[in-house]
Design an enzyme around this catalytic site. Sequence first.
Site, short mmCIF file in Angstrom:
data_model
loop_
_atom_site.label_atom_id
_atom_site.label_comp_id
_atom_site.label_asym_id
_atom_site.label_seq_id
_atom_site.Cartn_x
_atom_site.Cartn_y
_atom_site.Cartn_z
N PRO A 2 1.22 -1.38 0.22
CA PRO A 2 -0.28 0.28 0.41
C PRO A 2 0.83 1.39 0.35
O PRO A 2 1.39 1.30 0.98
CB PRO A 2 -0.81 0.21 1.23
CG PRO A 2 -0.74 -1.14 1.73
CD PRO A 2 0.21 -2.07 0.97
N GLU A 3 0.74 1.76 -0.98
CA GLU A 3 0.97 3.43 -0.77
C GLU A 3 0.06 4.51 -0.80
O GLU A 3 -0.82 4.12 -0.43
CB GLU A 3 2.01 3.70 -2.05
CG GLU A 3 3.32 2.81 -2.16
CD GLU A 3 4.21 3.86 -3.26
OE1 GLU A 3 4.54 4.37 -2.67
OE2 GLU A 3 5.32 3.04 -4.54
N HIS A 91 -3.23 -15.17 7.75
CA HIS A 91 -2.31 -13.97 8.48
C HIS A 91 -3.44 -13.00 8.72
O HIS A 91 -3.13 -11.66 8.84
CB HIS A 91 -2.13 -13.02 7.92
CG HIS A 91 -0.47 -14.57 6.58
ND1 HIS A 91 0.65 -15.04 7.74
CD2 HIS A 91 -0.44 -14.92 5.37
CE1 HIS A 91 1.00 -15.45 7.08
NE2 HIS A 91 0.50 -15.85 5.70
N ARG A 109 3.40 -10.03 5.82
CA ARG A 109 4.76 -10.21 6.72
C ARG A 109 5.04 -9.24 7.48
O ARG A 109 6.02 -9.27 8.38
CB ARG A 109 5.24 -8.67 5.44
CG ARG A 109 5.45 -9.93 4.46
CD ARG A 109 5.70 -9.26 3.47
NE ARG A 109 5.80 -9.89 1.59
CZ ARG A 109 5.87 -9.46 0.90
NH1 ARG A 109 6.96 -8.20 0.83
NH2 ARG A 109 5.33 -9.61 -0.68
N ARG A 151 19.23 18.96 1.18
CA ARG A 151 20.13 18.02 1.50
C ARG A 151 20.81 17.56 0.55
O ARG A 151 20.54 18.21 -1.04
CB ARG A 151 18.49 17.14 0.79
CG ARG A 151 17.76 17.63 1.61
CD ARG A 151 18.35 17.18 3.14
NE ARG A 151 16.81 15.83 4.37
CZ ARG A 151 17.35 14.62 4.20
NH1 ARG A 151 17.85 14.27 3.51
NH2 ARG A 151 15.75 14.39 4.39
#
Length: 270
Positions: A2-3, A91, A109, A151
């Site tokens: 999922p983004e 799961h 996971r 950055r």
Amino acid sequence: MPELPEVEITRRGIAAPLVSARATGVVIRNAALRWPIPGHLVTSLSGQRLRDIDRRAKYLLLRFDRGTLIIHLGMSGSLRILAHSAAPEKHDHIDIVFGEVVLRLRDPRRFGAVLWHDGPDDAHPLLANLGPEPLGDDFNAATLRAALLRRQCAVKLAIMDSSVVVGVGNIYASESLFRAGIRPGTAARRLSAPQTARLAAEIRQTLLDALAAGGSTLRDFMHADGAPGYFQQSYFVYGRAGQPCRICTAPVHGRRIGNRSTFFCPACQR
DNA sequence: CCACGCTCCTGCGCGC
DNA sequence: TGCGCGCAGGAGCGTG
């Protein structure tokens, strides 16, 4: 995985049936997610009404009467609404029970999280230092420019840093940079102002497009109603090393940046 | 403050 | 057909 678009679609999918419903119980089958699911939920959530569901970055924020249930889907998490009688599968780690209906988290996971927080969002360490929402007004050419100028890491790493902008994962990072015509390895502070403006716009548009498509997603994502959400989106570059660029037909390059797979077109991106 | 590498976990795809 | 291996990924966290 999922983004942000998938998380937002999940939010909408579960909000419709659940908002204003009252929790009647919690079933924890496996508490061992990224952090342990707090055991007190089993008793403390009962009787609380779900007032609303918000999203901040990829965190779902379920607003109950006396606090917020924070849910992160990690890489393989999905939420579904099911009948209380539906048998759990391998799961399925936790159910939030709302009478005859349950909100069920599946996460093979187990990189996801279910946490309880009863203060203001900013007081929670996971939410305190998040950058602007890419679909919100606080994210624009000026704010991105300010963040990138401090950055010197690769711009791809910078846009994946949640203090710069939230919700840009590995897939959409490559896609956004392709659409902006910028090589992912370029030092963040070397981007020109116009490049930065273009990048901000393309990040937003890439996420909006995915949202409109119903959430591009990888194999594990399901819509809240259980229908598969994987519209094998035709990515421009992600996962396409060696294949022809969809714009110019030059072979797409793959390389690792920050130990993450990264894809770009050497002709379209400069 | 910034940069970087490690870590959690399971399913999948590959090579043999 | 089966097995072992490496990889994938979000993002917090510790270290330099």
